[in-house]
Write an enzyme that holds these catalytic residues in place. Structure first.
Site, PDB file in Angstrom:
ATOM      1  N   LYS A  61       0.899  -1.236   0.186  1.00  0.00           N
ATOM      2  CA  LYS A  61      -0.070   0.000   0.060  1.00  0.00           C
ATOM      3  C   LYS A  61       0.910   1.133  -0.010  1.00  0.00           C
ATOM      4  O   LYS A  61       1.318   1.712   0.996  1.00  0.00           O
ATOM      5  CB  LYS A  61      -0.966   0.182   1.180  1.00  0.00           C
ATOM      6  CG  LYS A  61      -2.130   0.936   1.150  1.00  0.00           C
ATOM      7  CD  LYS A  61      -1.758   2.277   2.079  1.00  0.00           C
ATOM      8  CE  LYS A  61      -2.811   3.158   1.954  1.00  0.00           C
ATOM      9  NZ  LYS A  61      -2.211   4.856   1.783  1.00  0.00           N
TER      10      LYS A  61
ATOM     11  N   GLY B 186       6.846   5.878   8.111  1.00  0.00           N
ATOM     12  CA  GLY B 186       5.807   6.928   8.223  1.00  0.00           C
ATOM     13  C   GLY B 186       6.235   7.791   9.396  1.00  0.00           C
ATOM     14  O   GLY B 186       7.318   7.544  10.073  1.00  0.00           O
TER      15      GLY B 186
ATOM     16  N   GLY C 111       2.612   5.356  13.032  1.00  0.00           N
ATOM     17  CA  GLY C 111       3.089   4.215  13.437  1.00  0.00           C
ATOM     18  C   GLY C 111       2.682   3.702  14.952  1.00  0.00           C
ATOM     19  O   GLY C 111       2.519   2.713  15.004  1.00  0.00           O
TER      20      GLY C 111
ATOM     21  N   GLU D 263       9.517   2.004  10.705  1.00  0.00           N
ATOM     22  CA  GLU D 263      10.709   3.102  10.470  1.00  0.00           C
ATOM     23  C   GLU D 263      10.017   4.295  10.666  1.00  0.00           C
ATOM     24  O   GLU D 263       9.403   4.760   9.643  1.00  0.00           O
ATOM     25  CB  GLU D 263      11.448   2.604   9.211  1.00  0.00           C
ATOM     26  CG  GLU D 263      12.605   3.195   9.290  1.00  0.00           C
ATOM     27  CD  GLU D 263      12.772   4.664   8.732  1.00  0.00           C
ATOM     28  OE1 GLU D 263      12.716   5.716   9.503  1.00  0.00           O
ATOM     29  OE2 GLU D 263      12.826   4.772   7.469  1.00  0.00           O
TER      30      GLU D 263
ATOM     31  N   CYS E 195      13.291  11.107   6.710  1.00  0.00           N
ATOM     32  CA  CYS E 195      13.397  10.584   8.124  1.00  0.00           C
ATOM     33  C   CYS E 195      14.582  10.883   8.845  1.00  0.00           C
ATOM     34  O   CYS E 195      14.708  11.021   9.934  1.00  0.00           O
ATOM     35  CB  CYS E 195      12.640   9.333   8.342  1.00  0.00           C
ATOM     36  SG  CYS E 195      13.700   8.232   7.579  1.00  0.00           S
TER      37      CYS E 195
ATOM     38  N   GLU F   4       9.784  17.114  14.565  1.00  0.00           N
ATOM     39  CA  GLU F   4      10.050  16.689  13.066  1.00  0.00           C
ATOM     40  C   GLU F   4       9.365  17.411  12.020  1.00  0.00           C
ATOM     41  O   GLU F   4       8.059  17.724  12.192  1.00  0.00           O
ATOM     42  CB  GLU F   4       9.811  15.272  12.845  1.00  0.00           C
ATOM     43  CG  GLU F   4      10.424  14.799  11.480  1.00  0.00           C
ATOM     44  CD  GLU F   4      10.311  13.365  10.990  1.00  0.00           C
ATOM     45  OE1 GLU F   4      11.269  12.907  10.460  1.00  0.00           O
ATOM     46  OE2 GLU F   4       8.937  12.727  11.351  1.00  0.00           O
TER      47      GLU F   4
END
Length: 492
Positions: free
Chosen positions: A174, A227, A232, A249, A283, A384
């Protein structure tokens, strides 16, 4: 304009809803493809196909033959790299030159895991039981759901799919609803490579309609997710409810630490690579620059010299160094953090503006931005951003750098710039991060594990460690005793 359909059992399948949504070019803002809007029925079709494939020709294929298919797929990715890169660059706005390098490197993951497929070995275990032989064997877990983000769709898919297939599993992929086109183009190569129907399936749509039913589907055994940490966390909670494994991750706010004994020219180039390459939409971005006090002013000037004339524009054009932010919601988020940083008292010494008008398409451009005067309690240092914004903080000595570097809920990566071997080893031990780069930044390899500590995730991708995420270990006990002992007494 292409209209795509779901890819299930090596066939193109109309979405159950009959509805499609737009793929938008982040540079021009124009619709350039139509994508199937999936739902739980489509998820069930794909997951069921993958489960059936686990019992079909794929499961009867030798590990060596599976490896040859992976190798053949890698060769096809390599030979079609230009087309795949053009599609992905148009989908997410990353520089075509960078995406082309990523796609070519993605092929190497399939080469590596193709070679590893027939080298997954159990062990004979010496034990304390007489006349009993004990060994272990590794078996595939079953159906693996891969959920990937919009920033590096094909490369991050390779990180997950290659080791999962190496271990003998099947896949339901996906991709992000923002960058799905390249995944359908990849699916065509699976057919060309000769993979049996149902081994690799692709369904597209939105998280609530496709992502959540996919994680919950009873045929899915492992969820491999990349993501944000919020997404997550939802995946982890949902997977736990069904006792499913997951690899996560997630986000990062990685410190890039420069000491006064470093090669400052190399360090400055490394810092720019760490944050402004890919427009900060990665990331592992080194979004927190920690500078030793004695070199702060000089080093900031070096950064300004490198970045002030960065070429911003169409990511498909040669020489462009900064492309657009991939999606409008992400663009709005990045711009909001510039305002947040200013309101917190940070000093904007570069950028801080958007670009629009002639040559800038839909105007989703944010200039490379540097803030000084940042302290580690500010939101700009803790959260972030996922954009071209660098926060600069000062530190006194090694222990102070460790304290600031670790004072964050993330732990994906860190960089250290120094000529001292002792200092490099000390910092690599003390920093709480899954990857520590010494005198370089953003190096990754198919041979090497990558993943995070703390809120940056669970599990590892890359290297032999990645295959273990997709295997069950079984212990087998074989008696060589010709006479059974007393059945009422357990033999310890």
């Amino acid at each position: 304009m292409n209209t795509y359909q779901h890819f299930i059992k090596n066939e193109w399948v109309e979405p159950d809803s009959g509805q499609y949504f737009d793929a938008l070019d982040p540079f021009s803002g124009e619709t350039w493809a139509k994508l199937p809007q999936g739902n739980a029925i489509d998820v069930d079709r794909a997951a069921t196909a993958a489960a059936v494939a686990m019992e079909g020709p794929w499961s009867k294929m030798s590990a060596t033959d599976r490896g040859m298919l992976l190798y053949r797929l890698g060769a096809l990715i390599e030979s079609n790299a230009q087309k795949l890169a053009e599609v992905e660059s148009r989908d997410n706005g990353k520089l075509l030159s960078e995406v082309l390098g990523q796609v070519r490197y993605a092929a190497k993951y399939f080469y590596y895991y193709g070679g590893l497929a027939d080298k997954i070995q159990g062990a004979v275990i010496p034990n304390d039981k007489p006349k009993v032989f004990n060994y272990t064997r590794y078996e595939p877990v079953g159906v693996v759901a891969t959920i990937t983000p919009w920033n590096s769709s094909l490369l991050l898919t390779a990180w997950k799919v290659a080791p999962a297939l190496c271990a003998g599993n099947t896949i339901v992929a996906k991709p992000s609803e923002h960058t799905s086109v390249s995944m359908f183009e990849l699916a065509k190569l699976f057919v060309e490579a000769g993979f049996p129907p149902g081994v690799f399936n692709v369904i597209t749509g939105f998280g609530k309609d496709v992502g959540e039913p996919l994680v919950a589907h009873p045929a899915v055994s492992v969820v491999a997710f990349t993501g944000g940490d919020e997404g997550g966390r939802r995946v982890a909670v949902q997977a736990a409810q069904h006792f499913k494994r997951c690899t996560l991750e997630l986000g990062g706010k990685s410190p890039n630490i420069v000491f006064d004994d470093a090669d400052l020219t190399n360090a400055a180039n490394g810092v720019v690579t760490g944050i402004f390459s890919a427009g900060g939409q990665t990331c592992m971005a080194g979004s927190r620059l920690l500078l030793q006090e004695s070199i702060h002013d000089e080093f900031v000037e070096r950064l300004l010299t490198i970045c002030k004339d960065a070429k911003i524009g169409n990511p498909a054009e040669p020489g462009v160094q900064v492309g657009p932010v991939a999606t409008k919601p992400q663009f709005d988020k990045v711009v909001s953090y510039i305002d947040i940083a200013k309101s917190e008292g940070a000093n904007c010494v570069l950028g801080g503006k958007t670009r629009s008008g002639n040559g800038y398409g839909a105007g989703q451009f944010v200039e490379p931005t540097i803030f000084t005067g940042v302290n580690n309690s500010m939101r700009i240092a803790q959260e972030e951003v996922f954009g071209p914004i660098l926060s600069v903080l000062k530190f006194k000595d090694e222990d102070d750098a460790v304290r600031i570097g670790n004072d964050i809920r993330f732990g994906l990566a860190a960089g250290v710039w120094t000529k001292s071997l002792h200092r490099a080893m000390y910092m690599s031990e003390k920093l709480r991060a899954g990857t520590v780069w010494i005198n370089n930044y953003r190096s990754t390899s198919f041979t090497t594990p990558f993943g995070g500590f703390k809120d940056s995730g669970l599990g590892r991708e890359g290297g032999v460690e990645a295959v273990k995420e997709f295997l069950e270990v079984k212990s087998v006990w074989v008696s060589t005793d010709l006479q059974m002992p007393d059945p009422f007494i357990r033999k310890y």
